[in-house]
Design an enzyme around this catalytic site. Sequence first.
Site, short mmCIF file in Angstrom:
data_model
loop_
_atom_site.label_atom_id
_atom_site.label_comp_id
_atom_site.label_asym_id
_atom_site.label_seq_id
_atom_site.Cartn_x
_atom_site.Cartn_y
_atom_site.Cartn_z
N ARG A 1 -25.86 -0.94 6.02
CA ARG A 1 -25.59 -2.37 6.07
C ARG A 1 -26.14 -3.01 7.36
NH1 ARG A 1 -20.92 -4.27 2.93
NH2 ARG A 1 -21.48 -3.55 0.87
N GLU B 1 -20.14 -4.40 9.35
CA GLU B 1 -21.07 -3.56 10.09
C GLU B 1 -22.15 -4.37 10.81
OE1 GLU B 1 -20.03 -2.99 6.98
OE2 GLU B 1 -18.97 -1.09 7.14
N LYS C 1 0.86 -1.19 0.00
CA LYS C 1 0.00 0.00 0.00
C LYS C 1 0.90 1.25 0.00
CE LYS C 1 -4.34 1.50 1.99
NZ LYS C 1 -5.59 1.03 2.54
C1 LIG Z 1 -19.31 -1.34 3.76
C2 LIG Z 1 -18.13 -0.42 3.85
N1 LIG Z 1 -17.58 -0.17 5.06
C3 LIG Z 1 -16.51 0.66 5.15
C4 LIG Z 1 -15.99 1.25 4.03
C5 LIG Z 1 -14.85 2.26 4.15
N2 LIG Z 1 -13.64 1.77 3.44
C6 LIG Z 1 -13.29 2.20 2.22
S1 LIG Z 1 -11.91 1.48 1.66
C7 LIG Z 1 -11.73 0.62 3.09
C8 LIG Z 1 -10.56 -0.29 3.28
C9 LIG Z 1 -10.55 -1.34 2.28
O1 LIG Z 1 -9.42 -2.14 2.50
P1 LIG Z 1 -8.97 -3.11 1.37
O2 LIG Z 1 -10.15 -3.78 0.79
O3 LIG Z 1 -7.90 -3.97 1.92
O4 LIG Z 1 -8.41 -2.16 0.24
P2 LIG Z 1 -7.08 -1.25 0.26
O5 LIG Z 1 -7.57 0.15 0.48
O6 LIG Z 1 -6.17 -1.73 1.33
O7 LIG Z 1 -6.52 -1.41 -1.09
C10 LIG Z 1 -12.76 0.88 3.98
C11 LIG Z 1 -12.90 0.31 5.32
C12 LIG Z 1 -16.61 0.96 2.79
N3 LIG Z 1 -16.20 1.51 1.65
N4 LIG Z 1 -17.66 0.12 2.73
#
Ligand SMILES: Cc1ncc(C[n+]2csc(CCOP(=O)(O)OP(=O)(O)O)c2C)c(N)n1
Length: 619
Positions: A395, A367, A281
């Site tokens: 959710r 959630e 990342k």
């Molecule tokens: C249902 C939901 N909860 C929380 C989020 C907020 N959110 C956006 S990106 C993210 C992290 C995602 O992590 P990952 O899938 O590992 O992707 P990375 O950013 O590390 O590439 C979160 C928690 C969201 N988009 N959707």
Amino acid sequence: MNDIETIKNPDFLKKLNNDELTNLAQDIRDFIIENVSKTGGHLSSNLGVVDLTIALLKVFDAEKDVILFDVGHQAYTYKILTGRAKEFSKLRQKDGLCGFESLKESKYDHYETGHSGTSISAGIGYAIAGQMDGKKRCVISIIGDGSFSNGLAYEALNHLGDLNVKQIIILNDNQMSISPNVGALHNLLDNIRSAKGYNNVKKDAKMTLKKTKLGKVIYKRLDSIKNTLKRIHVKQGAMFEDLGIKYYGPINGHEYKDLLKYLNIAKNSDGPVILHVITKKGYGYEYAEKDTTGKYHGISSFDIETGEVKNKTNLPSYSEIVSSYVYNYARKDKDIICITPGMCYGSKLEVIKDKLPKQYIDVGICEEHALVMANTLAIAGKKPFVFIYSTFMQRGIDAVIHDIARCQSNVTILIDRAGFVPADGSSHQGLFDIPLLYCIPNVVISQPKDAKEANDLIKTSLESGGPFVIRFPKENIKYDYNSPKTLEIGSWEEVKDGKDVVIISYGSFLNKALNVAEKLAKDNVDAKVINARFIKPYDQKMFNSLMKLNIPIIVYEESLKLGSLGSVLAMAAQEHGFNKLSIMAADDTFYETASREELMKKSHLTEEDLYAYIKRRLR
Ligand SMILES: Cc1ncc(C[n+]2csc(CCOP(=O)(O)OP(=O)(O)O)c2C)c(N)n1
């Protein structure tokens, strides 16, 4: 040096060799850093998948194949390579490029994204439809290890493993969600990574066996040995195979040789395949690479040299204020448990996480689980506080109806980013929580007008004995250290007396209402302003006495109009034969990307709109 802005489509990638791909990746990273430093955006996630996206678009056919990014926040390279680089100067701005994948934006985008965990289900739909129509195409879902912890992803995997459709899942494992990832699945992926890779194991075994005569015989039977080796060396990776999904990994996500090889294997396989790709990342930008807090996950405009955010305000955010108040209660009461579904950084819970680790639970991006777990924590005598954004609360609605409300448990739900949300667009607006929650029996819904009232509501919630929602917007306001008082549930307060018109409002809209009342006073219009801090139950006694004044009542609120406080009051007014009530609230629509102010303007909810409306009404 590649001219990124002239890229029209990804066709040119087919002719590039690995060195040229590496150079292109560097130029794209520079382009992303440069642009995001000005507009803000999801920086780290995008820097991590530049190589992976280039490799994907070299191997697959963007015209024919379906490429889906989970959440869609990491699709900047995809947008650039499908001809949208020129639009990056307006990333996440009104009428500009969406921060996520969006059907409306480009023929290359195959889904409306924003929430985590949808990409595998969405992919299955495309795969089944393609199979029914006899289409020869690949469906590829790219999902991060954080989103992979979401329940929806497991429902989809469970289905996929039992289907005979061609779908490729790319598990983009950077060991991070917004902040470092959590949970048993994260541990499992960690074990696979540290097992040095089943592919290397396979390669080593092949080389050794080919050296001897006996080895060559054995090598012929490598297929079965391959499986055995896989089970012995990285038995955890076999979890996917046991589900019926072919697994390859771990694969270095920054090495074109490996990436292209395994993407081609996946392309030529039948049935579902999972490629476990390891990326870094923030790759290529030191501050982002080293970040373990989440600061560079989604960042506003920043200085590239120092990595520091520009235009910082001195006022704390509502999130900071609310979490600091809860921290103050929690350090004196060990039964208070603070729960986040993967949003520690956004909800500003670092202090609670660091200072009260036993009272802090991060469940990952789950959630519904967070809320059901909070319910039994409450039944078992604990005092759970769930910190959740309004958009992600969507959710958890069933958990509130089926679990928390029916059990009447004392769970406090702190709904952050309620109302208009800047930059993220339609997937992240916080306008649905009141309508979704209003119809649920036993649930108290409230919104403070300021920091002091936020603390009063937190105290009241702790003493309420039942489900209690406190919502607040994405705004910065002043702290207030006065000692909190318990409020009577359902009580409103008159904040300004008046005889010509009544404005009922709550939250930060109440301050706007007061400003408008001041302006109206200069025109000799005397407005009464009511703080409807309890949205449910509303103050029936006060509302009845307001109707008796027989002057216009305007309910001015930051919520969707359908199902809002105003719509509930309109029903009550109708029953009383009162016909002077009108509602100013958000329209029945999805609001696209813009700033909070622009969104209020679009929905005719600014102070000027309220002022003009009252003047018209009283004419
Ligand atoms: C249902 C939901 N909860 C929380 C989020 C907020 N959110 C956006 S990106 C993210 C992290 C995602 O992590 P990952 O899938 O590992 O992707 P990375 O950013 O590390 O590439 C979160 C928690 C969201 N988009 N959707």
